[in-house]
Write a protein that holds these residues in place. Structure first.
Motif, PDB file in Angstrom:
ATOM      1  N   LYS A  30      38.293  16.995 -14.866  1.00  0.00           N
ATOM      2  CA  LYS A  30      39.389  16.706 -15.801  1.00  0.00           C
ATOM      3  C   LYS A  30      40.366  15.701 -15.174  1.00  0.00           C
ATOM      4  O   LYS A  30      40.797  14.756 -15.836  1.00  0.00           O
ATOM      5  CB  LYS A  30      40.123  17.991 -16.174  1.00  0.00           C
ATOM      6  CG  LYS A  30      41.240  17.790 -17.164  1.00  0.00           C
ATOM      7  CD  LYS A  30      41.897  19.103 -17.525  1.00  0.00           C
ATOM      8  CE  LYS A  30      43.062  18.875 -18.465  1.00  0.00           C
ATOM      9  NZ  LYS A  30      43.782  20.110 -18.773  1.00  0.00           N
ATOM     10  N   ALA A  31      40.680  15.889 -13.906  1.00  0.00           N
ATOM     11  CA  ALA A  31      41.593  14.972 -13.227  1.00  0.00           C
ATOM     12  C   ALA A  31      40.985  13.579 -13.083  1.00  0.00           C
ATOM     13  O   ALA A  31      41.696  12.576 -13.102  1.00  0.00           O
ATOM     14  CB  ALA A  31      41.973  15.523 -11.851  1.00  0.00           C
ATOM     15  N   ASP A  56      41.974   4.705 -15.252  1.00  0.00           N
ATOM     16  CA  ASP A  56      42.819   4.239 -14.144  1.00  0.00           C
ATOM     17  C   ASP A  56      42.665   5.134 -12.918  1.00  0.00           C
ATOM     18  O   ASP A  56      42.542   4.646 -11.795  1.00  0.00           O
ATOM     19  CB  ASP A  56      44.292   4.177 -14.567  1.00  0.00           C
ATOM     20  CG  ASP A  56      44.572   3.044 -15.542  1.00  0.00           C
ATOM     21  OD1 ASP A  56      43.823   2.046 -15.530  1.00  0.00           O
ATOM     22  OD2 ASP A  56      45.534   3.164 -16.313  1.00  0.00           O
ATOM     23  N   ARG A  57      42.675   6.451 -13.127  1.00  0.00           N
ATOM     24  CA  ARG A  57      42.515   7.356 -11.985  1.00  0.00           C
ATOM     25  C   ARG A  57      41.152   7.183 -11.339  1.00  0.00           C
ATOM     26  O   ARG A  57      41.029   7.204 -10.101  1.00  0.00           O
ATOM     27  CB  ARG A  57      42.732   8.808 -12.412  1.00  0.00           C
ATOM     28  CG  ARG A  57      44.188   9.109 -12.744  1.00  0.00           C
ATOM     29  CD  ARG A  57      44.483  10.573 -12.858  1.00  0.00           C
ATOM     30  NE  ARG A  57      43.789  11.258 -13.911  1.00  0.00           N
ATOM     31  CZ  ARG A  57      44.274  11.481 -15.135  1.00  0.00           C
ATOM     32  NH1 ARG A  57      45.494  11.043 -15.454  1.00  0.00           N
ATOM     33  NH2 ARG A  57      43.576  12.142 -16.026  1.00  0.00           N
ATOM     34  N   LEU A  58      40.132   6.969 -12.141  1.00  0.00           N
ATOM     35  CA  LEU A  58      38.790   6.771 -11.601  1.00  0.00           C
ATOM     36  C   LEU A  58      38.712   5.475 -10.792  1.00  0.00           C
ATOM     37  O   LEU A  58      38.108   5.439  -9.714  1.00  0.00           O
ATOM     38  CB  LEU A  58      37.760   6.781 -12.732  1.00  0.00           C
ATOM     39  CG  LEU A  58      36.315   6.961 -12.341  1.00  0.00           C
ATOM     40  CD1 LEU A  58      36.111   8.196 -11.475  1.00  0.00           C
ATOM     41  CD2 LEU A  58      35.441   7.043 -13.576  1.00  0.00           C
ATOM     42  N   PRO A  85      54.118   0.773 -13.018  1.00  0.00           N
ATOM     43  CA  PRO A  85      54.510   2.078 -13.569  1.00  0.00           C
ATOM     44  C   PRO A  85      53.304   3.003 -13.804  1.00  0.00           C
ATOM     45  O   PRO A  85      53.360   4.192 -13.490  1.00  0.00           O
ATOM     46  CB  PRO A  85      55.188   1.741 -14.895  1.00  0.00           C
ATOM     47  CG  PRO A  85      55.585   0.307 -14.772  1.00  0.00           C
ATOM     48  CD  PRO A  85      54.577  -0.335 -13.869  1.00  0.00           C
ATOM     49  N   THR A  86      52.218   2.447 -14.321  1.00  0.00           N
ATOM     50  CA  THR A  86      51.008   3.231 -14.563  1.00  0.00           C
ATOM     51  C   THR A  86      50.391   3.676 -13.252  1.00  0.00           C
ATOM     52  O   THR A  86      49.945   4.824 -13.116  1.00  0.00           O
ATOM     53  CB  THR A  86      49.993   2.414 -15.390  1.00  0.00           C
ATOM     54  OG1 THR A  86      50.613   2.015 -16.620  1.00  0.00           O
ATOM     55  CG2 THR A  86      48.741   3.209 -15.683  1.00  0.00           C
ATOM     56  N   LEU A  87      50.372   2.774 -12.276  1.00  0.00           N
ATOM     57  CA  LEU A  87      49.825   3.093 -10.953  1.00  0.00           C
ATOM     58  C   LEU A  87      50.560   4.287 -10.348  1.00  0.00           C
ATOM     59  O   LEU A  87      49.928   5.251  -9.890  1.00  0.00           O
ATOM     60  CB  LEU A  87      49.927   1.874 -10.039  1.00  0.00           C
ATOM     61  CG  LEU A  87      49.421   2.035  -8.622  1.00  0.00           C
ATOM     62  CD1 LEU A  87      47.913   2.203  -8.597  1.00  0.00           C
ATOM     63  CD2 LEU A  87      49.821   0.830  -7.783  1.00  0.00           C
ATOM     64  N   SER A  88      51.875   4.239 -10.361  1.00  0.00           N
ATOM     65  CA  SER A  88      52.671   5.338  -9.803  1.00  0.00           C
ATOM     66  C   SER A  88      52.408   6.647 -10.535  1.00  0.00           C
ATOM     67  O   SER A  88      52.268   7.705  -9.911  1.00  0.00           O
ATOM     68  CB  SER A  88      54.165   5.007  -9.882  1.00  0.00           C
ATOM     69  OG  SER A  88      54.454   3.917  -9.045  1.00  0.00           O
ATOM     70  N   GLN A  89      52.334   6.572 -11.867  1.00  0.00           N
ATOM     71  CA  GLN A  89      52.081   7.772 -12.660  1.00  0.00           C
ATOM     72  C   GLN A  89      50.717   8.371 -12.319  1.00  0.00           C
ATOM     73  O   GLN A  89      50.604   9.583 -12.096  1.00  0.00           O
ATOM     74  CB  GLN A  89      52.152   7.443 -14.143  1.00  0.00           C
ATOM     75  CG  GLN A  89      51.886   8.636 -15.033  1.00  0.00           C
ATOM     76  CD  GLN A  89      51.853   8.262 -16.504  1.00  0.00           C
ATOM     77  OE1 GLN A  89      51.513   7.128 -16.861  1.00  0.00           O
ATOM     78  NE2 GLN A  89      52.212   9.198 -17.347  1.00  0.00           N
ATOM     79  N   GLY A 104      45.780  17.465  -6.151  1.00  0.00           N
ATOM     80  CA  GLY A 104      45.218  17.678  -4.821  1.00  0.00           C
ATOM     81  C   GLY A 104      44.010  16.809  -4.496  1.00  0.00           C
ATOM     82  O   GLY A 104      43.271  17.112  -3.567  1.00  0.00           O
ATOM     83  N   LEU A 105      43.821  15.716  -5.246  1.00  0.00           N
ATOM     84  CA  LEU A 105      42.677  14.841  -5.008  1.00  0.00           C
ATOM     85  C   LEU A 105      42.961  13.801  -3.936  1.00  0.00           C
ATOM     86  O   LEU A 105      42.033  13.277  -3.321  1.00  0.00           O
ATOM     87  CB  LEU A 105      42.235  14.145  -6.295  1.00  0.00           C
ATOM     88  CG  LEU A 105      41.305  14.949  -7.194  1.00  0.00           C
ATOM     89  CD1 LEU A 105      41.923  16.229  -7.689  1.00  0.00           C
ATOM     90  CD2 LEU A 105      40.824  14.098  -8.340  1.00  0.00           C
ATOM     91  N   VAL A 106      44.237  13.478  -3.733  1.00  0.00           N
ATOM     92  CA  VAL A 106      44.604  12.502  -2.710  1.00  0.00           C
ATOM     93  C   VAL A 106      45.714  13.052  -1.818  1.00  0.00           C
ATOM     94  O   VAL A 106      46.492  13.902  -2.238  1.00  0.00           O
ATOM     95  CB  VAL A 106      45.054  11.147  -3.320  1.00  0.00           C
ATOM     96  CG1 VAL A 106      43.942  10.492  -4.116  1.00  0.00           C
ATOM     97  CG2 VAL A 106      46.308  11.301  -4.165  1.00  0.00           C
TER      98      VAL A 106
END
Length: 110
Positions: A16-17, A22-24, A49-53, A62-64
């Motif tokens: 889910k995370a 973007d997260r991928l 802003p998106t990067l920070s979010q 807890g992935l990073v």
């Protein structure tokens, strides 16, 4: 069966995370090794802003993990499970398997 259900729950939370483009992309970069925010922004073209979010979501899940070096914050994959999933995704979709640097793996072991 209870242990299998717990493991399934952990796997679902991880997937889910990761289920955001973007997260991928960020996790793909981090599968290759530790990166600072500027490097991540430059390599992914994700707006600040998106990067920070999205980094915040990855951190909260807890992935990073992070470390500070002067004015820079460096990100790295926090769990071997995340690296294993990223390697499988690379092999299936990108054709090559990333290997986290030794320093990145050592940092996670601490």
């Amino acid at each position: 069966m209870a242990q299998l259900r717990t493991s399934a729950g952990r796997a679902c939370a991880l997937l889910k995370a990761m289920a955001n483009e973007d997260r991928l992309l960020l996790l793909c970069q981090l599968a290759e090794g530790e990166r600072n925010v500027s490097e991540l922004q430059q390599n992914t073209d994700i707006a600040q802003p998106t990067l920070s979010q999205q980094l915040g979501v990855l951190r909260d899940e807890g992935l990073v993990d992070t470390r500070r070096d002067g004015k820079y914050i460096y990100y790295r994959l926090a769990k071997d499970e995340v690296l294993a999933v990223m390697q499988a995704l690379y092999a299936s979709f990108c054709g090559s398997v990333p290997r986290a640097s030794a320093s990145s793996r050592q940092s996670r072991a601490k």
